[in-house]
Design an enzyme around this catalytic site. Structure first.
Site, PDB file in Angstrom:
ATOM      1  N   TYR A 167       7.020  67.853  25.347  1.00 27.52           N
ATOM      2  CA  TYR A 167       8.066  67.689  26.363  1.00 27.52           C
ATOM      3  C   TYR A 167       8.255  66.220  26.726  1.00 27.52           C
ATOM      4  O   TYR A 167       7.286  65.464  26.810  1.00 27.52           O
ATOM      5  CB  TYR A 167       7.697  68.469  27.630  1.00 27.52           C
ATOM      6  CG  TYR A 167       8.748  68.338  28.708  1.00 27.52           C
ATOM      7  CD1 TYR A 167       9.909  69.102  28.640  1.00 27.52           C
ATOM      8  CD2 TYR A 167       8.623  67.408  29.734  1.00 27.52           C
ATOM      9  CE1 TYR A 167      10.908  68.955  29.589  1.00 27.52           C
ATOM     10  CE2 TYR A 167       9.617  67.266  30.689  1.00 27.52           C
ATOM     11  CZ  TYR A 167      10.750  68.038  30.611  1.00 27.52           C
ATOM     12  OH  TYR A 167      11.743  67.890  31.545  1.00 27.52           O
ATOM     13  N   TRP A 191      11.477  62.898  27.809  1.00 28.39           N
ATOM     14  CA  TRP A 191      12.853  62.403  27.774  1.00 28.39           C
ATOM     15  C   TRP A 191      13.155  61.500  26.586  1.00 28.39           C
ATOM     16  O   TRP A 191      14.319  61.209  26.320  1.00 28.39           O
ATOM     17  CB  TRP A 191      13.177  61.684  29.086  1.00 28.39           C
ATOM     18  CG  TRP A 191      13.767  62.638  30.070  1.00 28.39           C
ATOM     19  CD1 TRP A 191      13.163  63.758  30.567  1.00 28.39           C
ATOM     20  CD2 TRP A 191      15.065  62.571  30.656  1.00 28.39           C
ATOM     21  NE1 TRP A 191      14.024  64.393  31.441  1.00 28.39           N
ATOM     22  CE2 TRP A 191      15.190  63.682  31.515  1.00 28.39           C
ATOM     23  CE3 TRP A 191      16.132  61.680  30.558  1.00 28.39           C
ATOM     24  CZ2 TRP A 191      16.345  63.935  32.264  1.00 28.39           C
ATOM     25  CZ3 TRP A 191      17.273  61.935  31.305  1.00 28.39           C
ATOM     26  CH2 TRP A 191      17.381  63.058  32.142  1.00 28.39           C
TER      27      TRP A 191
HETATM   28  N1  MGD Z   1      16.238  56.627  39.082  1.00 31.17           N
HETATM   29  C1  MGD Z   1      15.881  57.767  38.474  1.00 31.17           C
HETATM   30  N2  MGD Z   1      16.754  58.803  38.465  1.00 31.17           N
HETATM   31  C2  MGD Z   1      16.397  59.968  37.869  1.00 31.17           C
HETATM   32  C3  MGD Z   1      15.149  60.136  37.222  1.00 31.17           C
HETATM   33  C4  MGD Z   1      14.254  59.014  37.247  1.00 31.17           C
HETATM   34  O1  MGD Z   1      13.130  59.077  36.722  1.00 31.17           O
HETATM   35  N3  MGD Z   1      14.656  57.865  37.873  1.00 31.17           N
HETATM   36  N4  MGD Z   1      14.825  61.326  36.626  1.00 31.17           N
HETATM   37  C5  MGD Z   1      15.893  62.279  36.315  1.00 31.17           C
HETATM   38  C6  MGD Z   1      15.359  63.633  36.157  1.00 31.17           C
HETATM   39  S1  MGD Z   1      14.483  63.991  34.750  1.00 31.17           S
HETATM   40  C7  MGD Z   1      15.564  64.628  37.054  1.00 31.17           C
HETATM   41  S2  MGD Z   1      14.993  66.201  36.748  1.00 31.17           S
HETATM   42  C8  MGD Z   1      16.296  64.389  38.285  1.00 31.17           C
HETATM   43  C9  MGD Z   1      15.628  65.022  39.495  1.00 31.17           C
HETATM   44  O2  MGD Z   1      16.454  64.925  40.593  1.00 31.17           O
HETATM   45  P1  MGD Z   1      15.954  65.493  41.984  1.00 31.17           P
HETATM   46  O3  MGD Z   1      15.108  66.677  41.754  1.00 31.17           O
HETATM   47  O4  MGD Z   1      17.150  65.672  42.827  1.00 31.17           O
HETATM   48  O5  MGD Z   1      15.071  64.248  42.500  1.00 31.17           O
HETATM   49  P2  MGD Z   1      13.724  64.126  43.341  1.00 31.17           P
HETATM   50  O6  MGD Z   1      13.558  62.665  43.542  1.00 31.17           O
HETATM   51  O7  MGD Z   1      12.596  64.875  42.749  1.00 31.17           O
HETATM   52  O8  MGD Z   1      14.025  64.856  44.708  1.00 31.17           O
HETATM   53  C10 MGD Z   1      15.090  64.444  45.523  1.00 31.17           C
HETATM   54  C11 MGD Z   1      14.722  64.519  46.974  1.00 31.17           C
HETATM   55  O9  MGD Z   1      14.336  65.834  47.372  1.00 31.17           O
HETATM   56  C12 MGD Z   1      13.692  65.688  48.613  1.00 31.17           C
HETATM   57  N5  MGD Z   1      12.749  66.771  48.871  1.00 31.17           N
HETATM   58  C13 MGD Z   1      11.486  66.915  48.405  1.00 31.17           C
HETATM   59  N6  MGD Z   1      10.924  68.039  48.914  1.00 31.17           N
HETATM   60  C14 MGD Z   1      11.855  68.590  49.736  1.00 31.17           C
HETATM   61  C15 MGD Z   1      11.877  69.758  50.551  1.00 31.17           C
HETATM   62  O10 MGD Z   1      10.931  70.530  50.640  1.00 31.17           O
HETATM   63  N7  MGD Z   1      13.016  70.006  51.236  1.00 31.17           N
HETATM   64  C16 MGD Z   1      14.095  69.193  51.179  1.00 31.17           C
HETATM   65  N8  MGD Z   1      15.182  69.546  51.855  1.00 31.17           N
HETATM   66  N9  MGD Z   1      14.100  68.083  50.422  1.00 31.17           N
HETATM   67  C17 MGD Z   1      13.002  67.793  49.707  1.00 31.17           C
HETATM   68  C18 MGD Z   1      12.946  64.379  48.571  1.00 31.17           C
HETATM   69  O11 MGD Z   1      13.157  63.686  49.785  1.00 31.17           O
HETATM   70  C19 MGD Z   1      13.517  63.685  47.362  1.00 31.17           C
HETATM   71  O12 MGD Z   1      13.906  62.339  47.662  1.00 31.17           O
HETATM   72  O13 MGD Z   1      16.396  62.990  38.532  1.00 31.17           O
HETATM   73  C20 MGD Z   1      16.944  62.297  37.407  1.00 31.17           C
HETATM   74  N10 MGD Z   1      17.294  60.987  37.868  1.00 31.17           N
HETATM   75  N1  MGD Z   2       4.840  64.450  40.853  1.00 26.19           N
HETATM   76  C1  MGD Z   2       5.939  64.622  40.103  1.00 26.19           C
HETATM   77  N2  MGD Z   2       5.836  64.734  38.773  1.00 26.19           N
HETATM   78  C2  MGD Z   2       6.939  64.888  38.016  1.00 26.19           C
HETATM   79  C3  MGD Z   2       8.217  64.967  38.621  1.00 26.19           C
HETATM   80  C4  MGD Z   2       8.298  64.876  40.041  1.00 26.19           C
HETATM   81  O1  MGD Z   2       9.385  64.953  40.641  1.00 26.19           O
HETATM   82  N3  MGD Z   2       7.139  64.689  40.743  1.00 26.19           N
HETATM   83  N4  MGD Z   2       9.325  65.128  37.840  1.00 26.19           N
HETATM   84  C5  MGD Z   2       9.145  65.821  36.581  1.00 26.19           C
HETATM   85  C6  MGD Z   2      10.350  65.739  35.762  1.00 26.19           C
HETATM   86  S1  MGD Z   2      11.781  66.359  36.478  1.00 26.19           S
HETATM   87  C7  MGD Z   2      10.363  65.263  34.500  1.00 26.19           C
HETATM   88  S2  MGD Z   2      11.786  65.422  33.551  1.00 26.19           S
HETATM   89  C8  MGD Z   2       9.152  64.694  33.879  1.00 26.19           C
HETATM   90  C9  MGD Z   2       9.447  63.488  32.972  1.00 26.19           C
HETATM   91  O2  MGD Z   2       8.370  63.249  32.141  1.00 26.19           O
HETATM   92  P1  MGD Z   2       8.548  62.512  30.729  1.00 26.19           P
HETATM   93  O3  MGD Z   2       9.890  62.789  30.148  1.00 26.19           O
HETATM   94  O4  MGD Z   2       7.374  62.839  29.893  1.00 26.19           O
HETATM   95  O5  MGD Z   2       8.499  60.986  31.200  1.00 26.19           O
HETATM   96  P2  MGD Z   2       8.994  59.677  30.450  1.00 26.19           P
HETATM   97  O6  MGD Z   2       8.299  58.531  31.102  1.00 26.19           O
HETATM   98  O7  MGD Z   2      10.466  59.625  30.407  1.00 26.19           O
HETATM   99  O8  MGD Z   2       8.382  59.867  28.993  1.00 26.19           O
HETATM  100  C10 MGD Z   2       9.084  59.603  27.833  1.00 26.19           C
HETATM  101  C11 MGD Z   2       8.144  58.933  26.841  1.00 26.19           C
HETATM  102  O9  MGD Z   2       8.822  58.795  25.599  1.00 26.19           O
HETATM  103  C12 MGD Z   2       8.610  57.478  25.097  1.00 26.19           C
HETATM  104  N5  MGD Z   2       9.725  57.130  24.213  1.00 26.19           N
HETATM  105  C13 MGD Z   2      10.949  56.650  24.538  1.00 26.19           C
HETATM  106  N6  MGD Z   2      11.695  56.469  23.435  1.00 26.19           N
HETATM  107  C14 MGD Z   2      10.936  56.858  22.381  1.00 26.19           C
HETATM  108  C15 MGD Z   2      11.168  56.928  20.968  1.00 26.19           C
HETATM  109  O10 MGD Z   2      12.221  56.604  20.457  1.00 26.19           O
HETATM  110  N7  MGD Z   2      10.144  57.393  20.203  1.00 26.19           N
HETATM  111  C16 MGD Z   2       8.951  57.777  20.726  1.00 26.19           C
HETATM  112  N8  MGD Z   2       8.025  58.235  19.888  1.00 26.19           N
HETATM  113  N9  MGD Z   2       8.707  57.716  22.053  1.00 26.19           N
HETATM  114  C17 MGD Z   2       9.691  57.275  22.862  1.00 26.19           C
HETATM  115  C18 MGD Z   2       8.505  56.619  26.339  1.00 26.19           C
HETATM  116  O11 MGD Z   2       7.854  55.396  26.060  1.00 26.19           O
HETATM  117  C19 MGD Z   2       7.713  57.532  27.278  1.00 26.19           C
HETATM  118  O12 MGD Z   2       6.340  57.369  27.120  1.00 26.19           O
HETATM  119  O13 MGD Z   2       8.217  64.327  34.899  1.00 26.19           O
HETATM  120  C20 MGD Z   2       7.914  65.392  35.791  1.00 26.19           C
HETATM  121  N10 MGD Z   2       6.821  65.006  36.658  1.00 26.19           N
HETATM  122 MO    MO Z   3      13.549  66.061  34.965  1.00 28.29          MO
END
Ligand code: MGD
Ligand code: MGD
Ligand code: MO
Length: 762
Positions: free
Chosen positions: A102, A104
């Site tokens: 899993y 990104w």
């Molecule tokens: N800059 C940036 N943007 C991203 C990403 C990133 O790594 N960096 N990751 C992307 C990915 S993979 C995803 S899945 C999305 C996720 O997008 P979201 O799931 O929307 O993002 P989060 O930051 O996990 O949560 C948003 C807000 O939910 C609020 N929250 C937490 N717990 C609760 C609760 O119990 N109740 C309420 N009402 N609010 C709560 C927190 O204050 C938090 O700031 O973001 C994407 N966008």
């Molecule tokens: N506590 C907490 N944990 C969370 C979350 C949260 O809200 N709170 N959010 C969750 C969510 S929504 C998500 S989506 C996950 C995200 O978790 P991940 O998707 O596992 O996080 P990334 O750091 O984006 O990891 C991508 C990896 O791919 C590598 N990569 C990039 N390009 C390439 C390429 O071309 N080739 C290879 N071989 N590698 C490459 C990058 O260097 C990096 O190490 O985290 C989850 N974990």
């Molecule tokens: Mo995500």
């Protein structure tokens, strides 16, 4: 002009070794500012293939988290990987290979790491995969049961933000709609324009309510500062108040839902003797009852949208929050109309609710996986710790496979998983772990064979995102660093060593594949009513904008217009408010209708000093990507990830901005740098994900010294239905760190010895 692209935006190459955001992007992402420095960081890039010394010496994984490495040539590395894949499948069968991998990875269409891994493993007889995502697993598993739609299909038909901006008068946003997360779109994004939607709503005088522990989740809104983990109770109370005021839309409920009488009985207290009133919820949610009744009234009087972000369901019983929000929207009866109803994920990424045409561009064929075993994605540690054990998932009882080889490529489990100390234990179990990455992530440091991949800035590719109006030819910015190779070429060499090169490549190199994908894209465009330039013309121009890219949508419109003529694919053809199957199965953590269930950990039952940990997405990075780039580094405090705390909470505890603090609970401890934030609840602390995991043994305690919240989070499923992760459900304690500040180890490569040394040892 030359371009490149990432999940956080598209860029032009500036001709001087750098990149510039697109001139027509209204709000370029701050993440891009740290991209080039991260990609060129010599001390964190993996420069040669290596193998872990202990593994070469047969330590069976014991030193997997603390070992040194030995340099290999590419030929040796490819032969070693081929040998391990052969050995494991011959000894244990392909169901001993975990290829869920899993993560990104990167945004280009061809160089998508997981696609190549899966194609390769399928050719080698298959692998155990994973289902759903860390983003929204509860939604993914629940939607088919209550809406008869996959989450993907629901995301595709979500009511357009443009309609919301023009038609909605009351936006009730649970978890906000944040420009921070709207920086990102999987597979690339041209325009960051979510801010315009909110500006337009304000201009029209719409009421915006941000229900969140953080005011910054939607600064444009009236802030309702809810106790984390209690939103379901608030939704039930809003529903109850509307029903008791006689304002429920009974005709919508009758025509479009099933199970309403049973859910109603729960709301009014006939089922369990507890009326889910505003007074009842006030205590749970820490919101005054009159405020709850006020919101209920506004929802009824106005054209209202109930929006739930994705993060809300990355929590214990995450299914309930989605289902209760949908139930509330049914009571309001405004589903299927322009700009109102129910939405899931506005702002969570740029493209959610984008009124853009959806075009299914081609992707690399991955072949068929003959292995049927899989896990729900967040059950990785459980799987490694309990081979042969059973687990419940989506109304089935299944068995964990016995994994001997883990292959990860394009993801970072030591970023994304919860309770990383537990994952470290589990991670010692497999015989062999193989990782490709471009950087020395915590996962790469915990592998046995590590192969250096290029970044998108070192290769050509094509950005084509089915939700985005522009296509880009991505040109390389600089030459591959060290001996790094594209994942495709890495797998090609391994396939050659396994004797399946021809099957893997079909006689094509990267360039041939991109041409092949493009010629398929030309056909797709033709069916969609426009023509793409040929590949060479596209490459020369670098960018193609789709004509007439706008297409507004209204979720569930056809169904609501004619529920009998366009039934949903559920048991009753309607939106399910009471699920008879869940009732008969008795699923742990997921009752038959939207229900308030206290979370496994919450401030409702906590020590006086406990704080709720919010560990959402970072503003300066995509997860752990670019953590070693200038933007993320510039944001750190004494080299640690910033943790946000209310100024009053800090003052009460004698803490000041800039202090280093220790966050801890029974699962682990980490250090972070303190930053004050008056727009955060006083009983919460917010530490974004993504600081590279750097645990060290200090005075007899294992402390993560960099600020990674996942040493503190719980490794438990939302429920036995979805088994999604519950990252947002965690309590922590806090104290000032007064010891000497530990030196980071994650900003240097691990110890790597030359082959000479290895031969001497042998
Ligand atoms: N800059 C940036 N943007 C991203 C990403 C990133 O790594 N960096 N990751 C992307 C990915 S993979 C995803 S899945 C999305 C996720 O997008 P979201 O799931 O929307 O993002 P989060 O930051 O996990 O949560 C948003 C807000 O939910 C609020 N929250 C937490 N717990 C609760 C609760 O119990 N109740 C309420 N009402 N609010 C709560 C927190 O204050 C938090 O700031 O973001 C994407 N966008
Ligand atoms: N506590 C907490 N944990 C969370 C979350 C949260 O809200 N709170 N959010 C969750 C969510 S929504 C998500 S989506 C996950 C995200 O978790 P991940 O998707 O596992 O996080 P990334 O750091 O984006 O990891 C991508 C990896 O791919 C590598 N990569 C990039 N390009 C390439 C390429 O071309 N080739 C290879 N071989 N590698 C490459 C990058 O260097 C990096 O190490 O985290 C989850 N974990
Ligand atoms: Mo995500």
């Amino acid at each position: 002009m030359e371009f490149t692209a990432a999940h956080w935006g598209a860029y032009t190459l500036d001709g001087a070794g750098g990149i510039k955001p697109l001139a027509d992007d209204p709000a370029p992402s701050r993440i891009g500012r740290g991209w080039v420095t991260a990609a060129q960081d010599n001390s964190s890039r993996i420069l040669t293939p290596v193998a872990r010394q202990g593994w070469l010496e047969g330590d069976a994984g014991a030193n997997r988290c603390s070992d040194r490495f030995v340099e290999l040539s590419w030929d040796e590395a490819a032969a070693l990987v081929a040998q391990e894949v052969s050995r494991v499948r011959e000894t244990y069968g392909n169901k001993a290979i975990f290829g869920g991998s899993y993560g990104w990875a990167s945004a280009g269409r061809f160089h998508h790491a997981q696609s190549h891994l899966r194609r390769f493993l399928n050719m080698a007889g298959g692998y155990v995969g994973s289902r759903e995502t860390y983003s929204h697993a509860a939604g993914e598993v629940l939607f088919p049961h209550i809406l008869g739609l996959s989450n993907r299909a629901f995301q595709d038909e979500m009511t357009s933000l443009t309609l919301l901006a023009e038609q909605c008068d009351c936006l009730l946003a649970f978890g906000g709609i944040s420009g921070r997360t709207a920086q990102i779109s999987s597979a690339g994004v041209t325009h960051h324009d979510t801010g315009k939607v909110l500006a337009r709503l304000l201009e029209r005088g719409a009421q915006i309510v941000n229900v969140s522990p953080r005011g910054t989740d939607l600064p444009e809104g009236d802030w309702v500062s809810i106790r984390p983990g209690t939103d379901t109770a608030l939704m039930l109370a809003l529903s109850f108040e509307i029903v008791s005021a006689g304002a429920a839309d009974e005709s919508f409920l009758k025509a479009c839902t099933s199970g309403w009488p049973k859910w109603r009985a729960y709301l009014v207290g006939d089922e369990d003797g507890v009326a889910k009133s505003a007074d009842w919820a006030a205590e749970i949610c820490d919101i005054p009852a009159p405020r709850i009744r006020e919101i209920a009234q506004a929802l009824v009087q106005r054209r209202s949208m109930i929006a739930v972000n994705w993060g809300m369901q990355r929590a214990d019983h995450g299914e309930q929050v989605i289902w209760a929000a949908l139930g509330l929207a049914c009571i309001l009866g405004q589903i299927g109309q322009a700009g109102t109803g129910f939405a899931f994920g506005y702002g969570s990424t740029t493209h959610v609710g984008r009124g853009a045409r959806l075009i299914n561009w081609p992707s690399m064929p991955q072949g068929k996986n003959p292995v049927s075993e899989f896990i729900p994605v967040a059950r990785i540690a459980d799987m490694l710790l309990n081979p042969g054990g059973t687990f419940e998932y989506d109304c089935q009882t299944r068995t964990y496979p016995d994994i001997r080889l883990v292959y990860w490529c394009g993801g970072n489990p030591f970023h994304h998983h919860q309770d990383l100390n537990r994952l470290e234990e589990a991670w010692r179990r497999p015989e062999t772990i193989i990782v490709h990455d471009h950087s020395w992530t915590a996962t790469a440091r915990r592998a046995d064979i590590v192969l250096p991949a290029t970044t998108p800035l070192e290769r050509s590719d094509v950005m084509m995102n089915r939700r985005d109006p522009s296509l880009f030819y991505m040109s390389p910015l600089f030459d591959p660093m060290g001996q790094s190779r594209n994942d495709y070429d890495i797998f090609r060499a391994i396939a050659r060593a396994l004797g399946v090169e021809e099957a893997f490549t079909e006689g094509r190199d990267s360039e041939d594949w991109m041409r092949t994908l493009w010629s398929e894209a030309e056909k797709v465009a033709h069916v969609a009513g426009f023509d793409l330039p040929d590949y060479d013309a596209f490459r020369a121009a670098g960018r193609f904008d789709i004509p007439d890219p706008r297409e507004d949508r209204i979720a569930l419109e056809a169904f609501v217009r004619d529920p009998a003529g366009n039934p949903l694919d559920t048991e009753t053809g309607k939106i399910i408010l009471h699920n008879d199957r869940f009732a008969s199965l008795g699923i742990d953590g997921c009752p038959a209708h939207p229900t308030w269930l206290p979370p496994a950990e919450s401030l409702l039952a906590a020590d006086r000093d406990a704080l709720h940990l919010i560990s959402g997405q970072p503003d300066t990075r995509l997860h752990s990507q670019n953590d070693r780039g200038s933007e993320a580094l510039g944001d750190k405090i004494k080299g640690r990830e910033p943790a946000y705390l209310h100024p009053d909470t800090a003052a009460d505890r004698g803490l000041e901005e800039g202090d280093v603090v220790r966050l801890y609970n029974s699962r682990g401890a980490c250090l972070a740098g303190l930053r004050l934030d008056p727009l955060l609840r006083r009983d919460c602390i917010s530490l974004a994900t993504g600081a590279w995991f750097d645990p060290q043994d200090i005075a007899g305690e294992r402390i993560e010294v960099h600020g990674n919240p996942n040493v503190l989070t719980l490794d438990k499923g939302c429920s036995d239905l979805s088994q999604g992760n519950i990252a947002h459900t965690a309590l922590v304690l806090l104290e000032k760190w007064i010891g000497p500040l530990p030196v980071l180890s994650i900003d240097r490569p691990p110890q790597i010895g030359g082959r000479g040394e290895m031969e001497k040892k042998a």
